[in-house]
Scaffold this active site. Structure first.
Site, PDB file in Angstrom:
ATOM      1  N   ASN A 107       0.756  -1.509   0.376  1.00 53.03           N
ATOM      2  CA  ASN A 107       0.131   0.327   0.389  1.00 53.03           C
ATOM      3  C   ASN A 107       1.008   1.488  -0.389  1.00 53.03           C
ATOM      4  OD1 ASN A 107      -2.208   1.634   0.702  1.00 53.03           O
ATOM      5  ND2 ASN A 107      -1.857   2.228   2.201  1.00 53.03           N
ATOM      6  N   SER A 136       4.412   6.492   2.827  1.00 55.83           N
ATOM      7  CA  SER A 136       5.697   5.321   2.753  1.00 55.83           C
ATOM      8  C   SER A 136       5.010   4.348   1.697  1.00 55.83           C
ATOM      9  CB  SER A 136       4.710   5.424   4.084  1.00 55.83           C
ATOM     10  OG  SER A 136       5.514   6.239   4.980  1.00 55.83           O
ATOM     11  N   ASP A 145      -2.118   0.989   7.987  1.00 57.26           N
ATOM     12  CA  ASP A 145      -1.243   1.116   7.724  1.00 57.26           C
ATOM     13  C   ASP A 145      -0.307   1.295   8.710  1.00 57.26           C
ATOM     14  OD1 ASP A 145      -2.586   2.750   5.684  1.00 57.26           O
ATOM     15  OD2 ASP A 145      -3.236   4.363   6.684  1.00 57.26           O
TER      16      ASP A 145
HETATM   17  C1  GAR Z   1      -2.495   9.351  -2.842  1.00 58.58           C
HETATM   18  O1  GAR Z   1      -2.228  10.321  -2.168  1.00 58.58           O
HETATM   19  C2  GAR Z   1      -2.673   7.615  -1.990  1.00 58.58           C
HETATM   20  O2  GAR Z   1      -1.533   8.192  -1.304  1.00 58.58           O
HETATM   21  C3  GAR Z   1      -4.038   8.041  -1.550  1.00 58.58           C
HETATM   22  O3  GAR Z   1      -4.747   8.910  -2.104  1.00 58.58           O
HETATM   23  C4  GAR Z   1      -4.403   9.148  -3.216  1.00 58.58           C
HETATM   24  C5  GAR Z   1      -4.792   8.367  -4.299  1.00 58.58           C
HETATM   25  O4  GAR Z   1      -3.722   9.163  -5.310  1.00 58.58           O
HETATM   26  N1  GAR Z   1      -4.285   7.124  -0.512  1.00 58.58           N
HETATM   27  C6  GAR Z   1      -4.521   7.105   0.658  1.00 58.58           C
HETATM   28  O5  GAR Z   1      -4.806   7.941   1.317  1.00 58.58           O
HETATM   29  C7  GAR Z   1      -4.645   5.728   1.068  1.00 58.58           C
HETATM   30  N2  GAR Z   1      -5.278   5.380   2.798  1.00 58.58           N
HETATM   31  P1  GAR Z   1      -4.133   8.387  -6.734  1.00 58.58           P
HETATM   32  O6  GAR Z   1      -5.335   7.793  -6.978  1.00 58.58           O
HETATM   33  O7  GAR Z   1      -3.980   9.441  -8.091  1.00 58.58           O
HETATM   34  O8  GAR Z   1      -2.785   7.504  -6.667  1.00 58.58           O
END
Ligand code: GAR
Length: 195
Positions: A107, A136, A145
């Site tokens: 993740n 991370s 997480d």
């Molecule tokens: C990213 O910033 C990722 O780290 C976060 O959502 C965004 C997705 O962007 N993930 C979380 O918060 C997981 N709990 P993306 O769809 O453009 O890759």
């Protein structure tokens, strides 16, 4: 060659970074992009790149997480992945689902874990007055997480930062970190990547 499934909920910019990297001598290849949202923009992007896609709308299952996961599991198992990458996948997974992919599910999370698990990571970093933020990649375990770290990338917090400006800087770092980690991980090397 390791078979890689990617789970997304939205635009899928991290998914795109992974797909773009999985060419040539990369030890992995994408076999499926799946989403809990049939409208996730990333699904069309993956299909355009010739990757098989699947959507299972979690809203059809109400509060029954187990039934949603059973449905989501079908296309994933059919794709026979060696590695599952959560990339902006916004559903909490049950311990049963996690156990199935233990030791082979990754993740990406937009904070320097163990700081700020869960949501609103950028707002929390700003409220705390942190001088640094980042992202991370970790192995997924039943605790949210909290699995073993496989890599982190750090960015500065700069004066005048808003949640959006910090999120954009961290997202750019995510696009560097996740491909670097998956490349190493798919080659069988679990030592963390520090960027
Ligand atoms: C990213 O910033 C990722 O780290 C976060 O959502 C965004 C997705 O962007 N993930 C979380 O918060 C997981 N709990 P993306 O769809 O453009 O890759």
């Amino acid at each position: 060659m390791k078979r890689v499934a990617i789970l997304i909920s939205g635009g899928g910019s991290n998914m795109l970074a992974l797909l773009r990297d999985m060419v040539g001598d990369h030890p992995g290849r994408a076999v499926l992009v799946a989403s809990n949202d049939p409208a996730a923009a990333g699904l069309a992007r993956a299909a355009d790149m010739g990757v098989a896609v699947a959507a299972v709308d979690h809203r059809g299952f109400g509060k029954d997480r187990a039934a949603f996961e059973a449905a989501l599991l079908q296309p994933i198992l059919a794709a026979e992945p060696d590695i599952v990458c959560l990339a902006g996948f916004m559903r909490v997974l049950t311990p049963d689902f996690v156990r199935r992919f233990e030791g082979r599910m990754l993740n990406i999370h937009p904070s320097l874990l163990p700081k700020y698990p869960g949501l609103h990571t950028h707002a929390r970093a700003l409220a705390a007055g942190d001088a640094e933020a980042g992202c991370s990649v970790h192995e997924v375990t039943a605790e949210l997480d909290a699995g073993p770290l496989l890599g982190q990338a750090r960015v500065p917090v700069v004066p005048g930062d808003t949640e959006d400006s910090l999120a954009a800087r961290v997202l750019a770092a995510e696009h560097r970190l996740y491909p670097a980690v998956l490349r190493r991980y798919a080659a069988g090397d679990r030592s963390p990547v520090w960027l």
